[in-house]
Every structure is written in C-alpha cells, then in structure tokens.
Design an enzyme around this catalytic site. Structure first.
Site, PDB file in Angstrom:
ATOM      1  N   CYS A  30       0.865  -1.171   0.000  1.00  0.00           N
ATOM      2  CA  CYS A  30       0.000   0.000   0.000  1.00  0.00           C
ATOM      3  C   CYS A  30       0.906   1.227   0.000  1.00  0.00           C
ATOM      4  O   CYS A  30       2.015   1.172  -0.524  1.00  0.00           O
ATOM      5  CB  CYS A  30      -0.942  -0.025   1.206  1.00  0.00           C
ATOM      6  N   MET A  31       0.454   2.338   0.575  1.00  0.00           N
ATOM      7  CA  MET A  31       1.247   3.564   0.541  1.00  0.00           C
ATOM      8  C   MET A  31       2.548   3.442   1.333  1.00  0.00           C
ATOM      9  O   MET A  31       3.562   4.023   0.955  1.00  0.00           O
ATOM     10  CB  MET A  31       0.421   4.722   1.107  1.00  0.00           C
TER      11      MET A  31
END
Length: 509
Positions: A30-31
């Site tokens: 993810c981020m």
C-alpha cells in the site's frame, strides 16, 4: 550504494527473515507497507526483521505488514517479488514424506490452520473493510497526481497566467475523475472474484453520456449519477451474476452467454435502480458532511481529529475511503481529510515533547530525530509504533493534540470557510499542494497551516505536562544503549529503539 542496489539489499535482508521464498504466498503493498501472505507465520523472525535498517515497524493482521514508508515500499516491493520468484523457481522439489498423511489428516490440518488464522484477526467486518480499501487504494496515485495538477491549474487561472495551457491542464486533472467509476468497477470485480473487465464494463454505464436520455423513478438520469458508490454496487452485482452463470450455463455456451447475461442483467439493474439509489446516498453523504461541519464546527472537528489515530490502529479508517472519494466527486474536494490530518500534527507535537522530557534516553531521542521529518510530511507510523504507542500516555496526548487541531479547522468550516483536499493519501505538509476551498487558496492554506500549528502545540503541551507519570519518567529518562531491550514487570525498559516498539505493550497508562 546505488538506489536499485539499496532496494534490492533491503528486499534480500527481509526475505530470509520471513521464512524464505517458499513461505511467501502473496506480495502486495500500500502507501507505506509491504503486505505479505505467509504459509507459516511461525517462520518469521520478528526481532531480526525489526532490526533491518529500512524497516520502521511491523503490523500483524490478516497479512504480515512490514512498514517501510512511502516511496521506499514502492521500490522495494518489485525487488522483493523478483527474489521470491527466483527463490521459488530454484527451490528443489520436496522429497516424498516417509509416512504420508492421509487426505483426512491433511484436510484437518489445513482446516485448523485456516481457523486459527481467521480467529486471530479476521473479523467479517474488518475483512469487508479491507476489500473496500483494496478497491480504492490502487487509485490513490492517480488521485494525487490529478489533484496536484488541478491545484496548479486553479492557481494559474486565478493569476490569469498561461491561458493557452490551462485548458489542457484542466483536461488532465478532470479526465481520471470523469472515468473513476470505471476503475472502481474494474477493481471491485477483481477483489470480489469476478472478471475485472466485466465489472468495469457495467460501471462504465454510469458515466456514459447517453444515460441522460433514460428516465428512472420519474426522473431523467444524469451521467455519473451514483458515482463510485453506484459503480461499487454495480460491479458487486455483476460478480454475483457472473458466478451464477458460470455455475449453470453449459461450458460450450459459457464464452457467449456468461458475459452477455452479466452485462445485460447488471446493466439493467444499474440503470433502473442502482444509479438512482446510489445517487441519493451520495447526495446524502455530501449533505451530511456539510451539515456536520456547518453546525458541529469545532465540536465535530474535535471528535474527528481526536479519534482518527485509534481508528487507524484498529483499521477502521478504511471505511472512510469511499466517503472521501464520493465527496471529491461531488464537490471537487473532501472536507474531512484536512481535519483528520490534524491527528498527525498531534502525533508530531507529542513526539517533540517526548524528546525534551527524556533528555537522557539517547535511543528514543535518536528514533524521534530520524522519524520527525516523515512525521511532518504526514507519515506517522514510525512515531506511532516507535514512540507514542509503546509509551502509552503519549499516544493519548497525541490524540488530544489532533482533537485541538481538528477543532480549529472545524471552527472555520462552521464560519463558512471550507477547507478541503482534492485527493486522498497525503497528510501533513504533503497535503498543501492538494488543498482547495470555497474562499480562495490563500485563506484555505492559512486555515490548514493554523490547524497544524495548533495540533503541534496542543500535542506538545498535553504530552509535556500530562504524558508521563512519575514512574514512567523515572523508568525511561535514563541513559540506555540502543541495542538494549529488557522488559520489566511494568513494561518495556527501552522504547523507541527503532522498529522493535510495535511488539511491546503500552506502558504507564
């Protein structure tokens, strides 16, 4: 060391500590986190993994999550995937067991492993939220890029600069948002086990201009009506129709009948039902957000900013992603994100206070100094997992700082000065290029910056004066070697020695 070599070295250091390539079943990111599916959790060497320089922390959920930070995780993940693939391809075939298990024993063993994993941290609600997050998180880079271009274009338009270029920038900024329903439909079908392109095809109906000629519930439809929520519902419906067709349609006709029935049935329900219903829900969300901040103001901001960090810790913040996206679709920006971003400001202020309250603890001060730049940019995980959460009280006082910052921004919303973000993902200082509002960019930036300052100060003051009990201060305000890690009856003797903190219990609460 070259950047590519550094990223590969990080991946190479992580792989054997999670049980090697044979133990990895899935790799995504993810981020900020590398998320691994593992066959056998017991093979992970937690302490050694936390000692890897690039690792900021670890979080155990339905996947094993290694916090690497933004930018780094996007570069390390491809290298990690390469190493996993190489390791799995070169691994020798397992030798046949001397006493093979029976089918019943294998089934029992597999069922026990599956039940233990699900019981550990996979409630139906959290699994549903994770599916929703998996649909929207891949869209964040495009939302950020288009949002920054939209902000730049707005600035150029206000200054009346480059009039021949601004139309092109407007097209770049708006193109993705005009078709975001298609991407949501594609990802939804993929996440729920259907054919992604069929999900995208059904969702595309929502943004097709020709729906303006169709009437439903006594009203003409509008292109885009229902937005991402309509696309989400349409794609989920398409998945169920497709699965039904796969079960009942003869194989000889499957390639013709299944996609046709999927698009036809789902499309009709979308046009004559979902678009209207989702449109009403989307409108209600926007109306409620405006009402909440117009009437609740500082009180609403206080609650939102104060409780966001606990929501993140529980994984419940994922439920806000479609709400943010709906608000961006409707109003051009989400008024909730700048308020929620104040939670990070409170965290930064709390960390600075811890730095001054523990002048003799070289280890935790070193952790804070290395993590503060990321904290100012909205990446709070190193400070949360390495400092405030293990200490206990500073996590609570960080929430107090976020509450005061949120109240500041919420107060100005109540006065009529809306502060919003044109994209989701960034926070802290990184949110400045994405800010938008209803009273000019200068006022919007000033209010958001004021909220950050209030969050920093409130988090600092609350932590400095109320973040430490006498026992906690006596325990931690001592000189410690960075590698030391002993546990006493009241809690860990060393907090902030980098990534080891997430494994420890909060102390002194």
């Amino acid at each position: 060391m070259a950047t590519e070599d550094k990223n590969r070295a990080t991946a190479a250091a992580i792989l054997p500590l999670v049980g090697g390539a044979a133990n990895v079943s899935s790799v995504v990111h993810c981020m900020t986190r590398l998320r691994l599916g593992l066959h056998d959790r017991s093979l992970v060497q937690d302490e050694a993994l936390k000692a890897v320089p690039a690792v900021m922390g670890v979080v155990e959920d339905d996947t094993y999550q290694i916090v690497l930070g933004p930018g780094t995780v996007a570069r390390v993940t491809p290298e990690f995937e390469k190493l996993v693939k190489e390791g799995q391809e070169s691994a020798p075939a397992p030798a046949p067991a001397a006493t093979p298990l029976t089918a019943e024993e294998l089934a029992t063993q597999g069922a026990e492993m599956k039940a233990a994993r699900k019981a550990k941290n996979a409630t139906p609600f959290k699994l549903f939220l994770r599916k929703i997050a998996n649909i929207f998180v891949p869209l964040i880079p495009a939302l950020i890029g288009c949002g920054i271009i939209a902000g730049l274009n707005g600035l150029l338009v206000n200054l009346e600069w480059l009039p021949s270029v601004t139309p092109a920038l407007a097209a770049m900024a708006s193109g993705f948002m005009a078709l975001i329903a298609v991407f949501v439909g594609y990802n939804t079908a993929k996440e729920f086990g259907g054919t992604p392109i069929l999900g995208g095809a059904v969702a595309a109906i929502i943004v097709f201009p020709g729906v303006a000629n169709i009437e439903a519930f006594g009203q003409k439809l509008s292109p885009g009506q229902g937005g991402v929520l309509g696309a989400l519902g349409a794609a989920v419906l398409a998945v169920y129709v497709e699965k039904w067709c796969r079960r009942w349609v003869p194989e000889a006709l499957d390639v013709l009948v299944t996609p046709t029935l999927t698009v036809l049935v789902s499309g009709l329900v979308t046009i004559f039902g979902l678009m209207y219903v989702a449109g009403e829900v989307s409108t209600a969300i926007g109306t409620f957000a405006d009402w909440l901040l117009s009437n609740g103001g500082a009180g609403a901001g206080l609650v939102l900013g104060g409780f966001f960090l606990p929501l993140v810790m529980l994984g419940l913040h994922q439920a806000l992603i479609p709400i943010h996206t709906t608000l961006i679709e409707q109003q051009g920006y989400t008024v909730l994100l700048p308020i929620l971003a104040m939670a990070g400001a409170g965290q930064v202020g709390a960390a600075i206070a811890v730095f001054f309250r523990l002048p003799r603890n070289e280890s935790i001060r070193r952790t804070i100094k290395s993590a503060l730049p990321a904290g100012f940019l909205g990446v709070g995980e190193p400070l949360i997992y390495g400092v405030s959460l293990p200490l206990g009280r500073p996590f609570i006082t960080a929430c107090v700082g976020g509450a005061f910052g949120g109240a500041f921004v919420g107060f100005f919303n109540q006065l009529g000065d809306a502060v919003g973000s044109t994209a989701i993902g960034p926070s802290g200082w990184a949110l400045f290029p994405l800010l938008d509002g209803n009273h000019g960019l200068g006022a919007t930036i000033a209010i958001y910056a004021g909220g950050l300052v209030v969050g920093y100060l409130a988090g600092f003051v609350a932590t400095y004066f109320f973040g430490f009990s006498k026992d906690l201060l006596a325990e931690f305000n001592v000189s410690q070697e960075p590698a030391a890690s002993t546990v006493t009856a009241s809690g860990p003797a060393t907090v902030g020695a980098g990534p080891e903190a997430p494994a420890k219990e909060p102390a002194g609460v």
